[in-house]
Design an enzyme around this catalytic site. Structure first.
Site, PDB file in Angstrom:
ATOM      1  N   GLY A 115       0.460  -1.213  -0.320  1.00  0.00           N
ATOM      2  CA  GLY A 115       0.219   0.214  -0.352  1.00  0.00           C
ATOM      3  C   GLY A 115       0.786   1.444  -0.186  1.00  0.00           C
ATOM      4  CE1 TYR A 255      -2.357  -4.309 -16.275  1.00  0.00           C
ATOM      5  CE2 TYR A 255      -1.465  -3.375 -14.587  1.00  0.00           C
ATOM      6  CZ  TYR A 255      -1.488  -4.223 -15.350  1.00  0.00           C
ATOM      7  OH  TYR A 255      -0.661  -4.043 -16.080  1.00  0.00           O
ATOM      8  CB  SER A 296      -4.378  -8.039 -17.057  1.00  0.00           C
ATOM      9  OG  SER A 296      -4.613  -7.396 -17.569  1.00  0.00           O
ATOM     10  CG  ASP A 358      -5.133  -3.367 -23.173  1.00  0.00           C
ATOM     11  OD1 ASP A 358      -5.447  -4.195 -21.936  1.00  0.00           O
ATOM     12  OD2 ASP A 358      -4.299  -2.925 -23.092  1.00  0.00           O
ATOM     13  CG  ASP A 359      -5.654  -3.934 -18.573  1.00  0.00           C
ATOM     14  OD1 ASP A 359      -5.823  -2.858 -18.366  1.00  0.00           O
ATOM     15  OD2 ASP A 359      -5.072  -4.976 -18.512  1.00  0.00           O
TER      16      ASP A 359
END
Length: 492
Positions: A115, A255, A296, A358-359
């Site tokens: 994070g 993703y 992905s 595509d993502d």
């Protein structure tokens, strides 16, 4: 050196085990399944029979850092934590590779973090003025200095008090001589799951795919604001804060996470499939075949094809053995770098109207290359379909997007983007469609998702960043400038 083709990067993956005689080996296998979350550094720490923490870490892929069986064999113990890391520019030194170890007069602690803290700069300044000496440039180290300065006698109480002082996105694993601790921020931006092996050992990992790989049964997700304590008596749940509201990062579903992972009960592959179907429902598409950008986007591509009733073809092939490509001095060499990673299958796309899925679009560089690649292979037309909304705003919770100048959609209209990319058409999934497709259905804003990169509405104050960012409230106010100090890097 920066990547030749800039994409989104998750900051890291973490894995922990308690009560397993093969702790180091188990951690290695768990980290291997999380390698997609970080490829620039790796480390494992185990607690040996004397209660001491021993470690090995290095720069590179997990298999490169642990390239000898003897390295793993030397990490003998029944508890351990591990980390795979993506590092930001300028912070790739060995001192920032986690887990970070801290040696005190009466005990040792090891810490792994996924994070980004939004008040790390101000906290670090306060700590340094109070005499703290930092051994890395990572914001991860802030927590350890806070723990040492708490007045409570019990370690767990000092940890809870410290967790209440830090802000932003964090999933922590903390290993001591007596317990393994797992903590999640009050919004649950990053995923964290608990599992158990048949031998009774406990596992904590960034994604459930890591539990599956090591043969652990899924027990539960760590919830926002929770502190989990695992020791020889089992695991215990405490709440270091009740001021919580789920806002799990939508990019995990879009993703970052592996398709075989479940996050808060939602399977990533199935969520991406629903995104693809919704994308096809929302947009007029004239195509003969659907081609997903590996890897992905393959799940979303299957959803588009299913909705349209046309073939889902392997029109792009990814070289699974390609290495990272870097900035090259000429356009020709830059394009060659992309061809090392992806190639078009001429026999599939030639003469076809291609729906390319595509993502996301970050800078648009990769999309431009891929569209050109398909045209060079004989595609009759290319309709670029993006299975997420336009990415316009920075992220401050653990993804390396800090400047709107990095984001194509923040600076151009969709038509301008289409023209620059060279596609015949360009379509995005709507924000409502994304939220509906993921389907968390939580009693929280956006069904419990953080979608700030799409709408500019951040679920928390930005603390240190607020002094240097006038972050937007509407889509027309998206130009941000970043001057945040580089002394503390978001590199976990």
């Amino acid at each position: 050196m920066a990547n030749e083709v800039k994409s989104l990067n998750e900051e890291c993956g973490i894995f922990g085990v308690w009560g397993d005689t093969q702790a180091a080996q188990r951690t290695y296998f768990g980290l291997h399944s999380l390698q997609h979350r970080g490829q620039e550094g790796a480390g494992i720490v185990v607690r040996n029979d004397d209660g001491k923490l021993v470690s090995h870490k290095g720069i590179g892929l997990l298999a490169d850092v642990f390239n000898q069986q003897s390295t793993i064999d030397e990490l003998v113990g029944t508890a351990g934590i591990g980390h795979v890391r993506y590092g930001t520019a300028g912070s790739n030194g060995i001192e920032n590779i986690q887990p970070l170890n801290f040696h005190y007069t009466d005990y040792d602690i090891s810490l792994a973090h996924n994070g980004n803290l939004t008040n790390a700069v101000s906290l670090r300044l306060e700590l340094e003025q109070a005499g703290a000496i930092f051994q890395s440039s990572s914001d991860t180290e802030v927590l350890m200095h806070l723990i040492q300065r708490q007045p409570q006698a019990k370690f767990e109480d000092r940890l809870s008090a410290s967790l209440r002082q830090i802000k932003g996105g964090f999933a922590y694993l903390i290993l001591t001589d007596h317990a393994l601790y797992a903590a999640l921020d009050p919004n649950g931006f990053r995923p964290l799951a608990i599992g158990q092996l048949e031998n009774g050992a406990w596992i904590v990992a960034s994604e459930t795919c890591a539990l599956d790989v090591v043969g652990a049964k899924f027990i539960r997700d760590v919830q926002p604001g929770e502190l989990i304590v695992i020791d020889d008596d089992g695991y215990r749940i405490s709440q270091y804060t009740t001021d919580t509201q789920l806002a799990v990062c939508a990019m995990e579903y879009i993703y970052f996470a592996r398709p075989d992972s479940d996050i808060y009960g939602v399977n990533v592959h199935l969520a991406r499939q629903r995104m693809g179907r919704q994308l096809a429902q929302e947009n007029k598409i004239d195509a003969d075949i659907v081609v997903g950008v590996p890897n992905s986007s393959l799940s979303a591509a299957s959803g588009v094809a299913s909705q349209l009733g046309i073939p889902d073809e392997m029109g792009l092939l990814k070289n699974q053995y390609s290495t990272r490509t870097f900035i090259q001095p000429t356009q020709a060499l830059r394009e060659q770098g992309v061809k090392m990673k992806l190639s078009a299958v001429r026999a599939v796309v030639e003469g076809k109207k291609v729906a390319l899925v595509d993502d996301s679009i970050v800078r648009g560089t990769t999309s431009t290359y891929i569209v050109k690649m398909l045209r060079d292979a004989g595609a009759k037309s290319v309709h670029l379909l993006i299975a997420s909304p336009p990415l316009k705003y920075p992220c401050f919770y653990g993804i390396d997007i800090e400047h709107t100048r990095e984001l194509m959609a923040a600076n151009y209209t969709i038509e301008e983007m289409r023209e620059q990319i060279g596609a015949d058409a360009l379509s995005f999934l709507s924000l409502d469609g994304l939220i509906k497709s993921i389907g968390l259905n939580q009693a929280a804003p956006n069904d419990g998702l953080c979608v700030s990169y799409f709408d500019g509405e951040y679920p928390t104050p930005l603390y240190d960043y607020e002094a240097t960012f006038e972050y937007p409230k509407t889509a027309d106010q998206h130009e941000l400038t970043a001057t945040l100090s580089q002394e503390v890097n978001t590199n976990v």
